[in-house]
Scaffold this motif. Sequence first.
Motif, mmCIF file in Angstrom:
data_model
loop_
_atom_site.group_PDB
_atom_site.id
_atom_site.type_symbol
_atom_site.label_atom_id
_atom_site.label_comp_id
_atom_site.label_asym_id
_atom_site.label_seq_id
_atom_site.Cartn_x
_atom_site.Cartn_y
_atom_site.Cartn_z
ATOM 1 N N GLU A 1 0.853 -1.191 0.000
ATOM 2 C CA GLU A 1 0.000 0.000 0.000
ATOM 3 C C GLU A 1 0.887 1.239 0.000
ATOM 4 O OE1 GLU A 1 -3.512 2.039 2.669
ATOM 5 O OE2 GLU A 1 -2.883 0.007 3.135
ATOM 6 N N PHE A 2 1.199 1.700 -1.187
ATOM 7 C CA PHE A 2 2.148 2.797 -1.355
ATOM 8 C C PHE A 2 1.495 4.133 -1.021
ATOM 9 C CE2 PHE A 2 5.004 5.772 -3.256
ATOM 10 C CZ PHE A 2 6.229 5.142 -3.247
ATOM 11 N N LYS A 3 2.214 4.920 -0.218
ATOM 12 C CA LYS A 3 1.756 6.271 0.124
ATOM 13 C C LYS A 3 2.941 7.214 -0.002
ATOM 14 C CE LYS A 3 -1.751 4.621 3.297
ATOM 15 N NZ LYS A 3 -2.162 4.491 4.693
ATOM 16 N N VAL A 4 2.876 8.082 -0.983
ATOM 17 C CA VAL A 4 3.953 9.038 -1.241
ATOM 18 C C VAL A 4 4.263 9.843 0.016
ATOM 19 C CG1 VAL A 4 4.591 11.099 -2.553
ATOM 20 C CG2 VAL A 4 3.511 9.182 -3.724
ATOM 21 N N ASP A 5 3.238 10.269 0.724
ATOM 22 C CA ASP A 5 3.438 11.100 1.914
ATOM 23 C C ASP A 5 4.254 10.389 2.996
ATOM 24 O OD1 ASP A 5 2.068 13.162 0.725
ATOM 25 O OD2 ASP A 5 0.164 12.710 1.727
ATOM 26 N N ASP A 6 4.115 9.060 3.093
ATOM 27 C CA ASP A 6 4.905 8.314 4.081
ATOM 28 C C ASP A 6 6.395 8.423 3.775
ATOM 29 O OD1 ASP A 6 2.525 7.585 5.242
ATOM 30 O OD2 ASP A 6 2.645 5.474 4.656
ATOM 31 N N TRP A 7 6.747 8.303 2.507
ATOM 32 C CA TRP A 7 8.150 8.415 2.115
ATOM 33 C C TRP A 7 8.672 9.816 2.400
ATOM 34 C CZ3 TRP A 7 11.204 4.513 -0.148
ATOM 35 C CH2 TRP A 7 10.534 3.333 -0.433
ATOM 36 N N ARG B 1 6.456 0.051 -8.499
ATOM 37 C CA ARG B 1 5.967 1.347 -8.004
ATOM 38 C C ARG B 1 6.769 2.484 -8.641
ATOM 39 N NH1 ARG B 1 1.057 0.979 -5.536
ATOM 40 N NH2 ARG B 1 1.009 -0.818 -4.142
ATOM 41 N N ASP B 2 7.143 2.282 -9.884
ATOM 42 C CA ASP B 2 8.011 3.230 -10.573
ATOM 43 C C ASP B 2 7.432 4.641 -10.605
ATOM 44 O OD1 ASP B 2 10.359 3.847 -12.279
ATOM 45 O OD2 ASP B 2 8.802 4.223 -13.778
ATOM 46 N N GLN B 3 6.175 4.755 -10.942
ATOM 47 C CA GLN B 3 5.558 6.079 -11.049
ATOM 48 C C GLN B 3 5.515 6.787 -9.697
ATOM 49 O OE1 GLN B 3 1.572 6.062 -12.694
ATOM 50 N NE2 GLN B 3 2.143 7.758 -14.029
ATOM 51 N N GLU B 4 5.105 6.072 -8.672
ATOM 52 C CA GLU B 4 5.013 6.659 -7.343
ATOM 53 C C GLU B 4 6.395 7.035 -6.810
ATOM 54 O OE1 GLU B 4 3.624 3.748 -8.280
ATOM 55 O OE2 GLU B 4 1.696 3.428 -7.285
ATOM 56 N N LEU B 5 7.361 6.124 -7.000
ATOM 57 C CA LEU B 5 8.724 6.413 -6.561
ATOM 58 C C LEU B 5 9.329 7.558 -7.364
ATOM 59 C CD1 LEU B 5 9.969 2.799 -5.931
ATOM 60 C CD2 LEU B 5 9.809 4.613 -4.227
ATOM 61 N N GLY B 6 8.910 7.690 -8.604
ATOM 62 C CA GLY B 6 9.346 8.827 -9.412
ATOM 63 C C GLY B 6 8.917 10.142 -8.792
ATOM 64 N N MET B 7 7.697 10.184 -8.259
ATOM 65 C CA MET B 7 7.206 11.391 -7.592
ATOM 66 C C MET B 7 8.019 11.680 -6.331
ATOM 67 S SD MET B 7 3.051 11.294 -7.980
ATOM 68 C CE MET B 7 2.806 9.575 -7.587
ATOM 69 N N VAL B 8 8.306 10.630 -5.575
ATOM 70 C CA VAL B 8 9.083 10.780 -4.343
ATOM 71 C C VAL B 8 10.476 11.306 -4.668
ATOM 72 C CG1 VAL B 8 10.170 9.518 -2.453
ATOM 73 C CG2 VAL B 8 7.792 9.022 -3.068
ATOM 74 N N CYS B 9 11.137 10.652 -5.600
ATOM 75 C CA CYS B 9 12.506 11.054 -5.964
ATOM 76 C C CYS B 9 12.540 12.463 -6.542
ATOM 77 C CB CYS B 9 13.107 10.045 -6.941
ATOM 78 S SG CYS B 9 13.434 8.438 -6.184
#
Length: 98
Positions: free
Chosen positions: A18-24, A49-57
């Motif tokens: 359960e990926f949550k950008v805000d948690d990262w 989770r490439d797209q979500e991790l892209g936002m984080v990075c």
Amino acid sequence: MREDDKVLIDFCRQQYREFKVDDWISLSHISEQLKVAALFLKGTTWYKRDQELGMVCYQWGLELKQLPVLVKQYRFDCARFSGMLKKQIQFDGQGFKL
């Protein structure tokens, strides 16, 4: 397994489910290892989770081309991390077979 490895693996395992950008983003101040892990996982095909991790990075100002430098700087063992995380995800019954 060192305690900080366990915390990182547990966090990434939970985020796989359960990926949550805000948690990262909220944890980025705690560990540079988390930033390297995010960048590493962004470059894998199995974490999915490439797209979500892209936002984080992007929010951290990181690009995949920086990974070799960061791996060396923070002594991040990609193979070890990957193996431990895959085993935990497989143990959870999530995703792929090793």
